[in-house]
Write an enzyme that holds these catalytic residues in place. Structure first.
Site, short mmCIF file in Angstrom:
data_model
loop_
_atom_site.label_atom_id
_atom_site.label_comp_id
_atom_site.label_asym_id
_atom_site.label_seq_id
_atom_site.Cartn_x
_atom_site.Cartn_y
_atom_site.Cartn_z
N GLU A 191 -0.64 1.16 -2.56
CA GLU A 191 -1.15 2.28 -1.78
C GLU A 191 -1.22 3.56 -2.58
O GLU A 191 -0.44 3.77 -3.51
CB GLU A 191 -0.24 2.53 -0.57
CG GLU A 191 -0.21 1.39 0.42
CD GLU A 191 0.73 1.69 1.57
OE1 GLU A 191 1.26 2.82 1.64
OE2 GLU A 191 0.92 0.80 2.40
N CYS A 219 -0.73 11.10 -4.02
CA CYS A 219 0.54 10.39 -4.12
C CYS A 219 0.24 8.98 -4.64
O CYS A 219 -0.53 8.25 -4.00
CB CYS A 219 1.22 10.34 -2.75
SG CYS A 219 2.82 9.52 -2.74
N CYS A 240 9.31 -2.21 -4.03
CA CYS A 240 10.27 -1.28 -4.65
C CYS A 240 11.55 -2.02 -4.99
O CYS A 240 11.99 -2.91 -4.26
CB CYS A 240 10.58 -0.11 -3.70
SG CYS A 240 11.58 1.19 -4.47
N CYS A 293 15.90 2.00 0.22
CA CYS A 293 16.16 3.15 1.09
C CYS A 293 15.81 2.78 2.53
O CYS A 293 14.73 2.26 2.80
CB CYS A 293 15.35 4.36 0.63
SG CYS A 293 15.68 4.85 -1.08
N CYS A 307 12.43 3.92 4.41
CA CYS A 307 11.16 3.74 3.70
C CYS A 307 10.53 2.40 4.07
O CYS A 307 11.17 1.35 3.95
CB CYS A 307 11.40 3.82 2.20
SG CYS A 307 9.90 3.60 1.22
N GLY A 319 7.42 2.33 -4.73
CA GLY A 319 8.21 2.08 -5.93
C GLY A 319 9.07 3.25 -6.36
O GLY A 319 8.91 4.39 -5.91
N GLU A 320 10.02 2.96 -7.24
CA GLU A 320 10.88 3.96 -7.89
C GLU A 320 10.29 4.22 -9.27
O GLU A 320 10.40 3.38 -10.18
CB GLU A 320 12.31 3.42 -7.99
CG GLU A 320 13.22 4.13 -8.98
CD GLU A 320 13.43 5.62 -8.69
OE1 GLU A 320 13.24 6.42 -9.64
OE2 GLU A 320 13.77 5.97 -7.56
N SER A 349 9.11 11.49 -8.83
CA SER A 349 10.20 11.42 -7.86
C SER A 349 11.20 10.33 -8.24
O SER A 349 10.82 9.33 -8.86
CB SER A 349 9.62 11.13 -6.47
OG SER A 349 10.66 10.99 -5.52
N SER A 356 15.22 12.63 -4.45
CA SER A 356 15.31 12.30 -3.03
C SER A 356 16.79 12.27 -2.64
O SER A 356 17.50 11.31 -2.93
CB SER A 356 14.65 10.94 -2.79
OG SER A 356 14.48 10.68 -1.43
N LEU A 357 17.25 13.33 -1.99
CA LEU A 357 18.68 13.48 -1.70
C LEU A 357 19.01 12.95 -0.29
O LEU A 357 19.80 12.03 -0.13
CB LEU A 357 19.09 14.95 -1.84
CG LEU A 357 20.58 15.26 -1.80
CD1 LEU A 357 21.34 14.51 -2.87
CD2 LEU A 357 20.80 16.77 -1.95
N ASN A 358 18.47 13.58 0.72
CA ASN A 358 18.47 13.04 2.09
C ASN A 358 19.82 12.92 2.78
O ASN A 358 19.90 12.36 3.89
CB ASN A 358 17.77 11.67 2.13
CG ASN A 358 16.39 11.73 1.54
OD1 ASN A 358 15.66 12.71 1.75
ND2 ASN A 358 16.02 10.74 0.77
N ASN A 373 8.66 10.43 9.05
CA ASN A 373 7.38 9.90 9.51
C ASN A 373 7.66 8.53 10.14
O ASN A 373 7.88 7.55 9.43
CB ASN A 373 6.42 9.74 8.33
CG ASN A 373 4.97 9.87 8.73
OD1 ASN A 373 4.64 9.88 9.91
ND2 ASN A 373 4.09 9.94 7.73
N CYS A 421 4.86 5.76 3.54
CA CYS A 421 4.66 4.92 2.35
C CYS A 421 5.01 3.47 2.64
O CYS A 421 6.08 3.16 3.14
CB CYS A 421 5.53 5.45 1.22
SG CYS A 421 5.33 4.49 -0.29
#
Length: 371
Positions: free
Chosen positions: A109, A123, A130, A134, A137, A188-189, A220, A245-247, A321, A364
């Protein structure tokens, strides 16, 4: 801390063709290959590179300033294969989502998001699925098939630019919008596919091709500490931006939301980020996805201020989202506003990212999961 979580292994490696895809070579690598294979002059690399990345031709025969015999020889010993365009979805807010197909049939994507400069932020993806998991995600639900090759990363931008050109012409627009910013925040990472991402940045920033300024590119990471350390050692922070990406603001919550935290916790992650050199024009970005009743309280906001006080950074606050692959909810607008107000009141440079593309599954991984 290290025994409870492991990075996923790929189901298979990157497909290797008998002939190299020239779209995945930097201009210097292309020059070396052409000299080695054909004894070609160094300027030939400039010509071929421009045909591939500025004019985006699909075949060697279109490279009309190359000798005909050389074009034929290139066709026998190299490839300029493209990603297939499987699906394009358009949201009411102008967001476009592309599902692209690799040569081995995998779905990836890319999302085009309108920005304030009459252009688009794109993006892009770096893996099929991935390697991380997470919890919020949608891509995590796909597992991890493989890394993307360099040309598969770069061609996402080319396909998007072709889409924007075709749309503008069909609408009779007076100007064609550009991809002005690129963020490696798709499937993906990115830092888990470090070498291919690094090479793709060199290609996308080359003045003879897409010529995207490094200051407009952001990579990222979910917190892959050894790769962040390499990012720092190789000085990438002076070329492109880093988004972390802390979150969460406590290890207990981050362990649940982002299991990578069980391997490299918040303090270890921030220690690695501290060593990343940045230019005067760039700040480290911390991404914070707001999950209702999980990480969105005023106390979370105050802890976030304390954690990031020492950094020259800004924070992107992103209301979740929603999608069917995760058990979380988006906080109310009132709760989001209160969280942001705490950060701004403490002097944190903070942006609230308005959710985009809800009507086209813009979280994503959703479109690829449907495939």
């Amino acid at each position: 801390m290290g025994e409870t979580w492991q990075i996923r292994r790929p189901r298979r490696g990157v497909p290797r063709s008998t002939t190299p895809n020239l779209r995945g070579m930097t201009r210097a690598e292309l020059g070396d290959w052409l000299t080695r294979e054909f004894g070609a002059p160094r300027f030939r690399a400039d010509q071929v590179f421009a045909w591939l990345h500025a004019r985006r031709v699909d075949e060697f025969e279109a490279m009309t300033n190359l000798p005909k015999a050389e074009r034929a020889a290139l066709g026998e010993r190299a490839s300029v294969e493209r990603l297939g365009v499987d699906t394009v979805q358009r949201a009411a807010d102008g967001t476009r989502k592309l599902r692209l197909r690799t040569a081995d049939g995998e779905a990836i994507e890319s999302v085009l998001i309108p920005n304030d400069e009459r252009g688009f932020t794109q993006c892009i993806s770096s893996q099929v699925g991935c390697a991380l998991d997470c919890r919020f995600c949608a891509t995590a639900s796909l597992g991890f098939t493989r890394n993307l090759d360099t040309w598969e990363i770069v061609d996402q931008v080319a396909r998007a630019r072709e889409l924007l050109t075709a749309d503008a012409r069909s609408e009779g627009a007076r100007w064609i919008p550009r991809v002005t910013n690129v963020v490696y925040m798709g499937m993906g990472e990115p830092l888990h596919n470090f070498n291919q991402v690094r090479r793709s940045i060199d290609i996308l920033t080359d003045d003879a091709g897409d010529a995207i300024a490094g200051r407009r590119i952001t990579v990222s990471t979910s917190g892959l500490v050894p790769a962040i350390e390499r990012f720092a050692r190789e000085g990438l922070g002076l070329e492109v931006g880093l988004a972390v990406s802390l979150n969460a603001t406590t290890d207990a919550v981050r362990d649940q939301v982002m299991p990578i935290n069980r391997r490299w916790n918040i303090s270890t992650l921030l220690a690695a980020v501290r060593e990343v050199p940045t230019s005067r024009r760039r700040r480290v970005t911390f991404e914070y996805v707001l999950l209702s009743d999980v990480n969105d309280t005023d106390a979370d906001a105050r802890r976030l201020v304390a954690l990031l006080r020492e950094f020259r950074c800004h924070v992107n606050v992103i209301p979740f989202n929603p999608h069917p692959h995760a058990p979380f909810r988006r906080p109310s607008d009132r709760r989001v506003g209160a969280f942001v107000e705490v950060l701004r009141g403490a002097g944190v440079q903070c942006w609230l990212r308005t959710p985009r593309g809800d009507d086209i599954q813009a979280a994503c991984g959703q479109l690829a999961a449907d495939a």
